[in-house]
Structure formats: C-alpha cells, structure tokens
Design an enzyme around this catalytic site. Sequence first.
Site, short mmCIF file in Angstrom:
data_model
loop_
_atom_site.label_atom_id
_atom_site.label_comp_id
_atom_site.label_asym_id
_atom_site.label_seq_id
_atom_site.Cartn_x
_atom_site.Cartn_y
_atom_site.Cartn_z
N THR A 257 97.31 75.14 -94.41
CA THR A 257 96.13 74.26 -94.43
C THR A 257 95.03 74.86 -95.28
O THR A 257 94.80 76.07 -95.22
CB THR A 257 95.57 74.08 -93.00
OG1 THR A 257 96.54 73.44 -92.20
CG2 THR A 257 94.30 73.24 -93.04
N VAL B 155 101.24 65.17 -85.69
CA VAL B 155 100.03 65.22 -86.51
C VAL B 155 99.24 66.47 -86.12
O VAL B 155 99.10 66.76 -84.93
CB VAL B 155 99.17 63.96 -86.29
CG1 VAL B 155 97.81 64.10 -86.97
CG2 VAL B 155 99.91 62.73 -86.81
N GLY B 156 98.75 67.19 -87.10
CA GLY B 156 97.96 68.39 -86.82
C GLY B 156 96.49 68.09 -86.73
O GLY B 156 96.06 66.93 -86.77
N THR C 65 91.39 76.77 -89.06
CA THR C 65 92.80 76.87 -89.39
C THR C 65 93.50 77.68 -88.31
O THR C 65 92.86 78.47 -87.62
CB THR C 65 92.99 77.53 -90.77
OG1 THR C 65 94.36 77.56 -91.12
CG2 THR C 65 92.45 78.95 -90.78
#
Lengths: 194, 137
Positions: B1, B30-31, B52
Amino acid sequence: AHAAAVVINTWPFANATRVAFAALTASSPQQHLDAITVGCNRCEVEQCDFTVGYGGSPDTNGETTLDAMILDGTTMDMGAVAQLRRIKAAIHVARAVLHHTSHSILAGDGALEFAKMMGFQEESLVTPYSRALHAEWKQQHCQPNYFRNVVPAQNSSCPPFKPAGWGNDSAMYASSPDEEQQRVQALVTQQNHD
Amino acid sequence: TIGMVVLDTKGDMAAGTSSNGANHKVAGRVGDAAVPGAGAYVDSAIGGAAATGDGDVMMRFLPSFHAVQEMAKGVHPRVACERALVRIASKYPHFKGGMVCLNRMGEFGGAGHGWNFSFTVQATGMSEPTVVHVDSI
C-alpha cells in the site's frame, strides 16, 4: 498564500513522493488532488514492493484486485474503488468516482463497469510473478491463508471450505485467540501489507 | 500500500491510498485503503494522516481519522500518529502498522507499531525526497 508545500507518504517510495511534489509546484487549480493522483499512480506503475498496482498480492483465486481512495480535505469530496478488477490505474478511477459521481465508494464488478464507462482500458492484472506466487501457495496446500472456523481444517487444506459449527468453541479455533492473532500478524510484512 | 497526504501552497490538503491488499486474501476481500478514516483521512483545516499495515485490524479503529482528531487538539503530528496506533495496540498487542501525519502548518511525523517503519517526505526547501526511519513504539 500558504508558505509550505509538503508531500508525505508511507514507505520509502521516493519516486511517488517526487512526482507528487512536482505536481504541487504546477499551475493547476487542483494541485493537491493532482499530487495524490500522480503520486499514487507512480506506485501503481512501478508496482512498489509488489504491494501496489497490478501483478501483486494474488487472492485465493490468483487474481489481483485493487483498492484506492482520494479525499479532498477542503471540500471533503471523495472517490474510492474497492476490489477493483482488471483496471491498472486504480487511483485514477477513484478520482473519476470523485469527479463524476456523487457516491463515495464503488466496488467489484460495478467499479469495473464504471471505469470502462469512463474510458479506462480493461486488462488482466495477472503477471508471471503473481501467477508464480499463487502456484507456490497452492503447492504449499494453500498455506498461509485467512480462513478460520471452517472444515476441512484451514491450516492444512485449500478452499473451498464449509463453515464449522458455531456452538463448539474448540471446533471454532484451532488455537487460542491470542495465538490466532499472532499467527495473522506474522503474515504482515513489508512485502505483504495493506 | 501507498498512503499519501499532501499540503499545497494555498493551504489545500488531500489524502489518498492505493493498494493491492494482502497476499492470498480471501477472494472478495477489501482492505482499509478504500475506507475513509482508516487508510487515510484529511481535513484542510486540521491536517491529514495515512496508515499502512494490517488493514483488517486498522479499519476497525479508523486510525487516520483518530490521528486527525488528535491534531485538532493541537497535538504534534508524530504524537498523533503514535496515539492512534497505541489505541489499536491496546486491543491487538501484536498488531503491525505504520502511520504518517501532517498538519496544516506543514509539520509532520510518523510512527510504527510492531515493526520498524519508514516513510518518505518532501517539503519546500528539500531538493529531494527524504526517507525517515522510525523505531517501533
């Protein structure tokens, strides 16, 4: 005028920072949004640590899907895409959501259809690297994975699974909640993270 | 990310994220990158933050929103990042995450929990981006 311009981002992705900062010095009425867009997109193109963009982090089906978001701190307009399939420039699609809809988040196949409507090219996000990652994972009996409370046991089998009964705690957890938490956190690394 | 926060010379701020998530995630997952307040958040009147790490945990705590609210109280960005991560660690002590925070004055900082974290910054007066390493809190 405000005195300082600043770009800050997670991880040592210096190229993303550099292009974002350059965008802040351009003459655009939306410098701040431009900076986010080109900065994040640079990582999508460069596949930063294989944690951004196409060809990384395959899911249990071997597919790479993308999440992205852009938020305007002045207007609070936003656009995001979740589980975006088959479009490389996820941050550009997120910005299209911001500009061309009054929604906040589009997901999955709906996000793909929107992206195509906005003129983005549909293409595979799978690469030899992501294909090899997925093949290696399957060779290792799909270990590690993020399933729990399923049958057959997720720590030695591949999906698909069926749900284990919810009435028996010993059947739900192969380990204690603390051990389970440690197991999942051990999966998080600089090359495997959100 | 990648999670990013910017401040332009007019005082406008924005935040963004882009991610391909976790290796071998369950298909459909989904993150936190797509979730405002989790992967990133910003308010030009206050500041912005980006996070993150383990997105499944972070999206339950909205650490970026939390950090911005801390900065609204006048807390330094580095401390705001630390406080957002400590709040998560109080429930998930093994949690791994990192954050960057930037306020509207251009002050910035970062913090990590569970790992040594690095972030990158470029500000007016810097000819090139600078990578900053922070030890785990």
